[in-house]
Design a protein around this motif. Structure first.
Motif, short mmCIF file in Angstrom:
data_model
loop_
_atom_site.label_atom_id
_atom_site.label_comp_id
_atom_site.label_asym_id
_atom_site.label_seq_id
_atom_site.Cartn_x
_atom_site.Cartn_y
_atom_site.Cartn_z
N LEU A 12 0.83 -1.21 0.00
CA LEU A 12 0.00 0.00 0.00
C LEU A 12 0.86 1.26 0.00
O LEU A 12 0.58 2.22 -0.72
N LEU A 13 1.91 1.25 0.79
CA LEU A 13 2.81 2.41 0.81
C LEU A 13 3.54 2.57 -0.52
O LEU A 13 3.74 3.68 -1.00
N GLY A 14 3.93 1.45 -1.13
CA GLY A 14 4.58 1.50 -2.43
C GLY A 14 3.66 2.05 -3.51
O GLY A 14 4.06 2.87 -4.34
N THR A 22 7.39 11.36 -4.12
CA THR A 22 8.19 12.18 -3.21
C THR A 22 9.40 11.43 -2.67
O THR A 22 10.23 12.03 -1.99
N LEU A 23 9.50 10.15 -2.94
CA LEU A 23 10.54 9.28 -2.38
C LEU A 23 10.52 9.29 -0.86
O LEU A 23 11.53 9.16 -0.20
N PHE A 24 9.34 9.44 -0.30
CA PHE A 24 9.19 9.44 1.15
C PHE A 24 8.46 8.17 1.60
O PHE A 24 8.94 7.45 2.45
N LEU A 25 7.33 7.91 1.00
CA LEU A 25 6.53 6.74 1.41
C LEU A 25 7.23 5.44 1.09
O LEU A 25 7.05 4.44 1.79
N ILE A 26 8.04 5.42 0.04
CA ILE A 26 8.73 4.19 -0.33
C ILE A 26 9.71 3.76 0.76
O ILE A 26 9.97 2.57 0.95
N LEU A 58 16.15 5.12 9.11
CA LEU A 58 17.45 5.06 8.43
C LEU A 58 17.30 5.28 6.92
O LEU A 58 18.13 5.95 6.30
N SER A 59 16.25 4.74 6.33
CA SER A 59 16.02 4.93 4.90
C SER A 59 15.78 6.40 4.59
O SER A 59 16.34 6.94 3.63
N VAL A 60 14.95 7.05 5.39
CA VAL A 60 14.66 8.47 5.16
C VAL A 60 15.92 9.31 5.39
O VAL A 60 16.22 10.23 4.63
N ALA A 61 16.69 8.99 6.42
CA ALA A 61 17.85 9.80 6.78
C ALA A 61 19.06 9.56 5.90
O ALA A 61 19.83 10.47 5.62
N VAL A 62 19.24 8.33 5.41
CA VAL A 62 20.47 7.99 4.68
C VAL A 62 20.22 7.77 3.19
O VAL A 62 20.89 8.38 2.35
N VAL A 63 19.27 6.93 2.85
CA VAL A 63 19.08 6.54 1.46
C VAL A 63 18.40 7.64 0.64
O VAL A 63 18.81 7.94 -0.48
#
Length: 157
Positions: A12-14, A22-26, A58-63
């Protein structure tokens, strides 16, 4: 059963990311899939939630910053342009009449279909023009006698 819930949440998030771009929900979808892995390994719900939170943060902060940096054009980052970005600003030679509908130019030895950037302009064979923008396989061109930034068309400002 917990793994299925996390997988459904991740999907659902994907799907929601497809509509927002926005490359946020992913990043949260990645966290949900990681939590599904933890659930499949038999971790308690509290550990699953912790895995979801840690992987998401970590995904939001790094990737995400790395992906966004690589998604920006060379003009935005100040890097050396390549590909079609490198053609913007190049000089081209008109081979077939260029107007707002069609034309043919030679850019650095390659033939490109072209259109006039300004629909009121047309260019005859032998004239030199400047590539303002590339859309697909068509170069949008402008008169080559541009001498000051104040004369640039709106797209180049």
């Amino acid at each position: 059963m917990d793994a299925v819930v996390w997988i459904v949440l991740g999907v659902l998030l994907g799907v929601a990311e497809i509509f927002t771009t926005t490359l946020f929900l992913i990043m949260f979808a990645a966290g949900a899939f990681a939590a599904a892995g933890a659930a499949a390994l038999g971790a308690p719900v509290a550990v699953q939630a912790l895995v979801f939170a840690v992987v998401s943060v970590l995904s939001v902060a790094v990737v995400r910053p790395v992906i966004r940096q690589h998604g920006r054009s060379a003009l935005e980052t100040g890097d050396q342009a390549f590909g079609v970005e490198a053609l913007e600003g190049a000089t081209a030679l008109v081979l077939e009449r260029v107007d707002d509908g069609r034309g043919l130019v030679k850019i650095d030895g390659e033939l490109w279909s072209a259109r006039a950037y300004d629909a009121t302009q047309s260019f005859e064979p032998g004239e030199r023009v400047q590539v303002i923008k590339v859309r697909g396989a068509t170069a949008l061109v402008w008169q080559d006698d541009i001498s000051s930034p104040g004369e640039l068309p709106e797209a180049k400002r």
